[in-house]
Scaffold this motif. Sequence first.
Motif, PDB file in Angstrom:
ATOM      1  N   GLU A   1      27.715 -60.880  22.935  1.00  0.00           N
ATOM      2  CA  GLU A   1      26.697 -61.086  21.912  1.00  0.00           C
ATOM      3  C   GLU A   1      27.329 -61.167  20.524  1.00  0.00           C
ATOM      4  O   GLU A   1      26.969 -62.036  19.723  1.00  0.00           O
ATOM      5  CB  GLU A   1      25.657 -59.975  21.954  1.00  0.00           C
ATOM      6  N   GLU A   2      28.281 -60.296  20.232  1.00  0.00           N
ATOM      7  CA  GLU A   2      28.962 -60.317  18.934  1.00  0.00           C
ATOM      8  C   GLU A   2      29.729 -61.610  18.709  1.00  0.00           C
ATOM      9  O   GLU A   2      29.845 -62.076  17.586  1.00  0.00           O
ATOM     10  CB  GLU A   2      29.923 -59.127  18.816  1.00  0.00           C
ATOM     11  N   GLN A   3      30.244 -62.204  19.793  1.00  0.00           N
ATOM     12  CA  GLN A   3      31.013 -63.442  19.690  1.00  0.00           C
ATOM     13  C   GLN A   3      30.108 -64.672  19.686  1.00  0.00           C
ATOM     14  O   GLN A   3      30.591 -65.802  19.590  1.00  0.00           O
ATOM     15  CB  GLN A   3      31.993 -63.536  20.862  1.00  0.00           C
ATOM     16  N   GLY A   4      28.808 -64.476  19.814  1.00  0.00           N
ATOM     17  CA  GLY A   4      27.875 -65.597  19.846  1.00  0.00           C
ATOM     18  C   GLY A   4      27.895 -66.348  21.164  1.00  0.00           C
ATOM     19  O   GLY A   4      27.491 -67.507  21.223  1.00  0.00           O
ATOM     20  N   LEU A   5      28.359 -65.704  22.224  1.00  0.00           N
ATOM     21  CA  LEU A   5      28.487 -66.363  23.521  1.00  0.00           C
ATOM     22  C   LEU A   5      27.380 -65.976  24.507  1.00  0.00           C
ATOM     23  O   LEU A   5      27.353 -66.473  25.619  1.00  0.00           O
ATOM     24  CB  LEU A   5      29.855 -66.029  24.150  1.00  0.00           C
ATOM     25  N   LEU A   6      26.495 -65.108  24.087  1.00  0.00           N
ATOM     26  CA  LEU A   6      25.406 -64.680  24.954  1.00  0.00           C
ATOM     27  C   LEU A   6      24.150 -65.444  24.551  1.00  0.00           C
ATOM     28  O   LEU A   6      23.695 -65.350  23.411  1.00  0.00           O
ATOM     29  CB  LEU A   6      25.178 -63.170  24.813  1.00  0.00           C
ATOM     30  N   VAL A   7      23.611 -66.223  25.462  1.00  0.00           N
ATOM     31  CA  VAL A   7      22.426 -67.029  25.185  1.00  0.00           C
ATOM     32  C   VAL A   7      21.208 -66.321  25.759  1.00  0.00           C
ATOM     33  O   VAL A   7      21.164 -65.988  26.940  1.00  0.00           O
ATOM     34  CB  VAL A   7      22.550 -68.437  25.817  1.00  0.00           C
TER      35      VAL A   7
END
Length: 130
Positions: free
Chosen positions: A45-51
């Motif tokens: 989530e922090e890396q923007g990889l969780l949709v």
Amino acid sequence: MERLTQRENDKLIMVKQDNGEYIPAYWDEDNFKAIKKLADYEDLEEQGLLVRLPCKVGDTVYVKLSAYCKTKYAEAQVRDYTHFISCGFCVVVTSEKFDKQSIPFSEFGKSIFLTREEAEKKLEEIKNEK
């Protein structure tokens, strides 16, 4: 989102307590597996990889139609998800009123809605603005 875990190194995961302090997560193997999985999700989530999907395949959604259509919105079914470089993640929907459409997630609450009530409310707002 507030993190509930913190990584000290590759093997040690700290868990946030009610008082805000972190303690090592090494109670038992089952607990550690769950905490490690949570830490992995928080990292993604922090890396923007969780949709986070706004709905699931098979759900009914309501899509705003063009101004020239008699009906203002159409009931549609979620068929799939896709991604385009130009507009990002999209929900793929089909309806009796139109063929397959890919609608960006950013359109939820604007031209695609999860409930009939949301669609009607938005259409009423648009009508009152004019």
